[in-house]
Design a protein around this motif. Structure first.
Motif, mmCIF file in Angstrom:
data_model
loop_
_atom_site.group_PDB
_atom_site.id
_atom_site.type_symbol
_atom_site.label_atom_id
_atom_site.label_comp_id
_atom_site.label_asym_id
_atom_site.label_seq_id
_atom_site.Cartn_x
_atom_site.Cartn_y
_atom_site.Cartn_z
ATOM 1 N N UNK A 248 0.924 -1.203 0.051
ATOM 2 C CA UNK A 248 -0.103 -0.076 0.142
ATOM 3 C C UNK A 248 0.920 1.227 -0.092
ATOM 4 N N UNK A 249 0.515 2.227 -0.879
ATOM 5 C CA UNK A 249 1.315 3.352 -0.998
ATOM 6 C C UNK A 249 0.713 4.519 -0.575
ATOM 7 N N UNK A 250 1.266 5.131 0.560
ATOM 8 C CA UNK A 250 0.492 6.227 1.144
ATOM 9 C C UNK A 250 0.914 7.521 0.222
ATOM 10 N N UNK A 251 -0.267 8.344 0.046
ATOM 11 C CA UNK A 251 -0.076 9.543 -0.752
ATOM 12 C C UNK A 251 0.583 10.351 -0.118
ATOM 13 N N UNK A 252 1.686 11.131 -1.045
ATOM 14 C CA UNK A 252 2.096 12.148 -0.575
ATOM 15 C C UNK A 252 1.760 13.316 -1.288
ATOM 16 N N UNK A 253 1.472 14.602 -0.833
ATOM 17 C CA UNK A 253 0.684 15.852 -1.237
ATOM 18 C C UNK A 253 1.563 16.746 -1.927
ATOM 19 N N UNK A 254 2.864 16.906 -1.382
ATOM 20 C CA UNK A 254 3.677 18.000 -1.863
ATOM 21 C C UNK A 254 3.900 18.133 -3.323
ATOM 22 N N UNK A 255 3.939 19.422 -3.773
ATOM 23 C CA UNK A 255 4.423 19.549 -5.231
ATOM 24 C C UNK A 255 3.391 18.858 -6.413
ATOM 25 N N UNK A 256 2.390 18.475 -5.853
ATOM 26 C CA UNK A 256 1.522 17.696 -6.805
ATOM 27 C C UNK A 256 0.270 18.572 -7.182
ATOM 28 N N UNK A 257 -0.335 18.328 -8.307
ATOM 29 C CA UNK A 257 -1.276 19.207 -8.704
ATOM 30 C C UNK A 257 -2.618 18.920 -7.978
ATOM 31 N N UNK A 258 -3.065 17.952 -7.450
ATOM 32 C CA UNK A 258 -4.183 17.667 -6.595
ATOM 33 C C UNK A 258 -3.996 17.962 -5.120
ATOM 34 N N UNK A 259 -2.752 18.225 -4.576
ATOM 35 C CA UNK A 259 -2.477 18.627 -3.251
ATOM 36 C C UNK A 259 -3.099 17.552 -2.307
ATOM 37 N N UNK A 260 -3.872 18.493 -1.147
ATOM 38 C CA UNK A 260 -4.326 17.370 -0.082
ATOM 39 C C UNK A 260 -3.510 17.318 0.941
#
Ligand code: V47
Ligand code: SF4
Length: 358
Positions: A248-260
């Protein structure tokens, strides 16, 4: 309150969709963890696996530009890179200085380069195999395999057979993201569908290539989407038995288009535990320390995982998206982490052959 494992099983002895969704909603984290840990012990005893490995990203230039990916660049953009075969071999040579730290697996993934021909990837695998006859080569996600088929005009079976014959043994689990159509089209509209991902892994298993599976979680998906994703993987594993591990890969939000935001430690542990229970036909569940952090990945060993991955050396995908770890752990660091969880460290190769037991 989580009931006993038996209460939750279907008449065929498996966790149902409804029960798996219910486990995500449960507040009884310790009950859930205990159930998952029991299954992990049934499968692997008290062992926790690690590997001395080396990641290589041949390029970050990618025509897909998924909205959760902070690693990829467009051609000509600042920070875009391309490695020549010599540069790849130099990096590998620099990582095999001491026998103890000498890697047993190379893990290769990269962007979908707009100009490189399929032959470049074939030469890459052949050159690595020639220089390192004994290491395991784990390379190219289903997304890359599909792209190679499109740029070369060859069918999937032919692409896989060619790479296998040059030395590729394992495919990493990336590119699965989340199979749910509606979410997938928001996250990565250019990427192959979930069905195509499954079809390519099935073809790889047929070709004798072992593969891993992943799930990117903690972005826009619901827990139902997660469970459906796991059930699709369980179905394919019933059919082929070709998967080695689930990560399972935990989403990392930095520098992405979708943020969060980052996932919580509680959600990370629940996701490991539910994955262990649903994927009753997978031998290994990996708590990948680069994504979960050293400490959560260690605690996850008591919540159903049996593997924390490896030394990795140079990880770029998580780091670009705001990875919170140091990015490098030595063999000794991995052993320490496992021992302090009360588990027995086992060094493995890319095919889970045991190389050393602590
Ligand atoms: O497919 C991209 C993910 C994957 C982000 O098979 C992100 O042993 C979190 O699949 N936040 C590649 N994740 C990594 C991968 C992998 C890693 C380690 C071991 C294995 C294995 C496979 O990374 C991509 C994508 O799902 N990713 N961006 C992000 N912002
Ligand atoms: Fe390209 Fe993979 Fe990043 Fe998507 S996740 S943009 S396919 S490198």
């Amino acid at each position: 309150m989580v009931r006993t494992a038996e209460d939750r099983l279907n008449s065929d002895g498996r966790l149902t969709r409804e029960n798996a969704v219910g486990l995500f909603g449960s507040d009884d984290l310790f009950g859930l963890g205990r159930m998952a840990a029991e299954l992990a012990v049934q499968k692997n005893g008290n062992k926790a696996f690690f590997i001395v490995n080396r990641h290589i990203n041949p390029t970050n230039i990618c025509v897909n530009r998924c909205r959760f990916c902070a690693f990829s660049k467009s051609r000509g953009e600042i920070g875009a890179f391309e490695l020549s075969l010599d540069q790849i071999l130099e990096r590998l040579a620099a990582s095999s200085t001491t026998p103890r730290q000498s890697f047993s697996e190379v893990h290769i993934v990269g962007g979908l380069h707009p100009d490189w021909p399929f032959e470049y990837y074939v030469r890459m695998i052949s050159a690595i195999r020639e220089s390192y006859p004994d290491i395991n080569i784990k390379a190219f996600t289903a997304v890359e395999i599909d792209y190679f088929s499109r740029i070369s005009g060859k069918g999937i079976d032919e692409v896989l057979a060619k790479l296998r014959d040059c030395g590729l043994q394992i495919m990493p689990g990336g590119g699965a993201e989340i199979f749910a159509e509606g979410i997938r089209s928001q996250l990565c509209p250019e990427k192959i569908s979930g069905e195509r991902w499954i079809e390519i892994h099935e073809a790889a298993h047929r070709a004798g290539i072992k593969t891993n599976a992943t799930m990117l979680y903690g972005h826009l998906e619901t827990v139902e989407d997660r469970v459906d994703h796991l059930l699709k993987l369980r179905d394919l594993q019933d059919k082929t038995g070709g998967f080695q591990a689930f990560i399972p890969l935990a989403y990392h939000p930095k520098n992405t288009d979708i943020g969060g935001s980052y996932s919580s430690g509680i959600d990370d542990l629940k996701t490991i535990a539910v994955s262990r229970l649903v994927l009753d036909n997978f031998d290994h569940i990996k708590s990948y320390w680069i994504m979960l952090g050293e400490k959560v990945s260690q605690v996850a060993l008591l919540f159903g995982s049996d593997d924390i991955d490896g030394t990795i050396i140079e990880e770029k995908i998580t780091r670009s998206a705001g990875g919170l770890t140091s990015g490098a752990m030595t063999r000794d660091d991995l052993i320490h982490l496992i021992r302090k969880a009360g588990k027995a460290p086992v060094e493995r190769d890319g095919l889970y052959k045991e190389l050393w037991r602590g």
